[in-house]
Scaffold this active site. Structure first.
Site, mmCIF file in Angstrom:
data_model
loop_
_atom_site.group_PDB
_atom_site.id
_atom_site.type_symbol
_atom_site.label_atom_id
_atom_site.label_comp_id
_atom_site.label_asym_id
_atom_site.label_seq_id
_atom_site.Cartn_x
_atom_site.Cartn_y
_atom_site.Cartn_z
ATOM 1 N N ASP A 86 0.593 -0.423 0.059
ATOM 2 C CA ASP A 86 0.113 0.523 0.440
ATOM 3 C C ASP A 86 0.845 1.128 0.154
ATOM 4 O OD1 ASP A 86 -2.220 -1.463 0.258
ATOM 5 O OD2 ASP A 86 -2.014 -1.193 2.598
ATOM 6 N N ASP A 95 -7.020 -1.767 -4.053
ATOM 7 C CA ASP A 95 -8.210 -1.842 -3.386
ATOM 8 C C ASP A 95 -9.093 -0.007 -4.108
ATOM 9 O OD1 ASP A 95 -6.933 -2.752 -1.890
ATOM 10 O OD2 ASP A 95 -5.717 -1.713 -1.006
#
EC number: 3.4.23.36
Length: 165
Positions: free
Chosen positions: A127, A145
């Site tokens: 991330d 995501d």
């Protein structure tokens, strides 16, 4: 055996949906590679007054669910992602003429595969997008995501549309 134009057209549409998933998957993996090569883990690189690039590794699921589970979650979420990807491919193939439904599944598919690749390669999802306001930070996320989130929103919208017909 010869195929009819209808099934050939359906196959072309199906391949277009898979192409979209592959394009988004490539973008996801390239941006993660850029983050891994240009950011230091846990160190924020400010972009705007509400956005940082911050490299973090999430061994859990959304919002770090089960991140501290001891390692088994890596293979559980990898297997779940692969099963979900196969189901989505089948659903897109079966319903490729349903534009909104197939678009939504193509987005979710690309995100699921992108995060599965991370789990296999790194043991955690990469991330790097950190959105914040003041001292409040949304959990870091990535392109995969985002694709999953947008895809799920479109699936909900598609279902509401279908039910209201």
């Amino acid at each position: 055996m010869a195929r009819s134009n209808k099934s050939g057209g359906s196959n072309q549409v199906f391949m277009a949906w898979l192409g979209l998933s592959i394009l988004l998957l490539v973008i996801d993996q390239l941006t993660k590679l850029l983050a891994k090569n240009n950011l230091f883990e846990g160190v924020a690189k400010p972009v705007t007054s509400f956005l940082n690039w911050t490299l973090v590794y999430n061994p859990g699921a959304a919002f770090s669910f089960l991140a501290q589970a001891g390692g088994w979650q890596r293979w559980f979420f990898t297997g779940l992602g692969l099963v979900a990807a196969l189901a989505m491919i089948w659903l897109i193939r079966k319903n490729s003429q349903q534009t909104l439904f197939s678009l939504a599944l193509s987005l979710v598919l690309s995100g699921a595969i992108g995060n599965v690749i991370d789990r296999i390669a790194y043991g955690a999802v990469v991330d790097f997008i950190d959105v914040y306001y003041g001292n409040w930070h949304w959990p870091a996320f990535n392109i995969a995501d985002s694709a999953i989130t947008i895809g799920v929103i479109l699936l909900i919208f598609d279902e509401i549309k279908r039910v209201n017909k």
